[in-house]
Design a protein around this motif. Sequence first.
Motif, PDB file in Angstrom:
ATOM      1  N   LEU A   1     -21.980  -3.958  30.026  1.00  0.00           N
ATOM      2  CA  LEU A   1     -21.742  -3.426  28.445  1.00  0.00           C
ATOM      3  C   LEU A   1     -22.950  -3.234  27.799  1.00  0.00           C
ATOM      4  N   LEU A   2     -24.134  -3.665  28.368  1.00  0.00           N
ATOM      5  CA  LEU A   2     -25.568  -2.893  27.799  1.00  0.00           C
ATOM      6  C   LEU A   2     -25.626  -1.608  27.955  1.00  0.00           C
ATOM      7  N   LEU A   3     -25.068  -1.118  29.151  1.00  0.00           N
ATOM      8  CA  LEU A   3     -25.138   0.370  29.524  1.00  0.00           C
ATOM      9  C   LEU A   3     -24.326   1.120  28.439  1.00  0.00           C
ATOM     10  N   LEU A   4     -23.217   0.560  28.258  1.00  0.00           N
ATOM     11  CA  LEU A   4     -22.311   1.217  27.107  1.00  0.00           C
ATOM     12  C   LEU A   4     -22.901   1.199  25.623  1.00  0.00           C
ATOM     13  N   ASP A   5     -23.637  -0.004  25.226  1.00  0.00           N
ATOM     14  CA  ASP A   5     -24.159  -0.152  24.247  1.00  0.00           C
ATOM     15  C   ASP A   5     -25.205   0.894  23.817  1.00  0.00           C
ATOM     16  N   GLU A   6     -26.188   0.971  24.846  1.00  0.00           N
ATOM     17  CA  GLU A   6     -27.373   1.880  24.699  1.00  0.00           C
ATOM     18  C   GLU A   6     -26.930   3.442  24.668  1.00  0.00           C
TER      19      GLU A   6
ATOM     20  N   VAL B   1     -14.376   4.512  40.043  1.00  0.00           N
ATOM     21  CA  VAL B   1     -13.458   5.270  39.163  1.00  0.00           C
ATOM     22  C   VAL B   1     -14.382   6.102  38.335  1.00  0.00           C
ATOM     23  N   ILE B   2     -14.027   7.177  37.847  1.00  0.00           N
ATOM     24  CA  ILE B   2     -14.609   7.999  36.716  1.00  0.00           C
ATOM     25  C   ILE B   2     -13.672   8.359  35.873  1.00  0.00           C
ATOM     26  N   PHE B   3     -13.931   7.954  34.611  1.00  0.00           N
ATOM     27  CA  PHE B   3     -12.990   8.232  33.299  1.00  0.00           C
ATOM     28  C   PHE B   3     -13.792   8.909  32.328  1.00  0.00           C
TER      29      PHE B   3
ATOM     30  N   VAL C   1     -18.526   6.138  34.891  1.00  0.00           N
ATOM     31  CA  VAL C   1     -18.244   5.556  36.156  1.00  0.00           C
ATOM     32  C   VAL C   1     -18.495   4.322  36.320  1.00  0.00           C
ATOM     33  N   VAL C   2     -17.409   3.360  37.015  1.00  0.00           N
ATOM     34  CA  VAL C   2     -17.161   2.104  37.307  1.00  0.00           C
ATOM     35  C   VAL C   2     -16.920   1.823  38.493  1.00  0.00           C
ATOM     36  N   LYS C   3     -16.926   0.471  38.835  1.00  0.00           N
ATOM     37  CA  LYS C   3     -16.753   0.092  40.283  1.00  0.00           C
ATOM     38  C   LYS C   3     -15.758  -1.054  39.921  1.00  0.00           C
TER      39      LYS C   3
ATOM     40  N   VAL D   1     -19.510  -1.505  34.931  1.00  0.00           N
ATOM     41  CA  VAL D   1     -20.083  -0.318  34.438  1.00  0.00           C
ATOM     42  C   VAL D   1     -21.330   0.100  35.438  1.00  0.00           C
ATOM     43  N   GLU D   2     -21.221   1.183  35.949  1.00  0.00           N
ATOM     44  CA  GLU D   2     -22.388   1.732  36.676  1.00  0.00           C
ATOM     45  C   GLU D   2     -23.093   2.960  36.159  1.00  0.00           C
ATOM     46  N   TRP D   3     -22.395   3.738  35.316  1.00  0.00           N
ATOM     47  CA  TRP D   3     -23.028   4.735  34.862  1.00  0.00           C
ATOM     48  C   TRP D   3     -22.204   5.603  33.906  1.00  0.00           C
ATOM     49  N   VAL D   4     -22.794   6.295  32.563  1.00  0.00           N
ATOM     50  CA  VAL D   4     -22.056   6.843  31.623  1.00  0.00           C
ATOM     51  C   VAL D   4     -23.053   8.068  31.237  1.00  0.00           C
ATOM     52  N   GLY D   5     -22.331   9.309  31.016  1.00  0.00           N
ATOM     53  CA  GLY D   5     -23.330  10.314  30.463  1.00  0.00           C
ATOM     54  C   GLY D   5     -22.394  11.776  30.811  1.00  0.00           C
TER      55      GLY D   5
END
Length: 94
Positions: free
Chosen positions: A6-11, A56-58, A68-70, A80-84
């Motif tokens: 969730l830290l990735l999402l918060d950032e 999965v890509i949402f 992108v999540v696994k 959560v692996e990546w968001v952008g």
Amino acid sequence: MRILGLLLLDEFKKAHADARGSLDAWQREVDDAEWLTPQDIKQHHRSADLLADNRVIFNIKGNSYWLVVKVRYQNGLVVVEWVGTHAEYDRKRF
């Protein structure tokens, strides 16, 4: 499901305030979900793309961003692996 990373999402929300509402809604939905198979995801997120290795890509905020999540179905985990942006995704390797 339990969400890790969730830290990735918060950032990301700090840098992209316009995505905050959509990401918060996604998080609430996943917190309440019980995904046992990829089809469980597709039933509620028809635009989600299923990738190899249970990724999965949402689409976030009307397809402005990708998340992108696994998913570890047997453990009830979503990592959560990546968001952008789409352009940033094109430069990534998963």
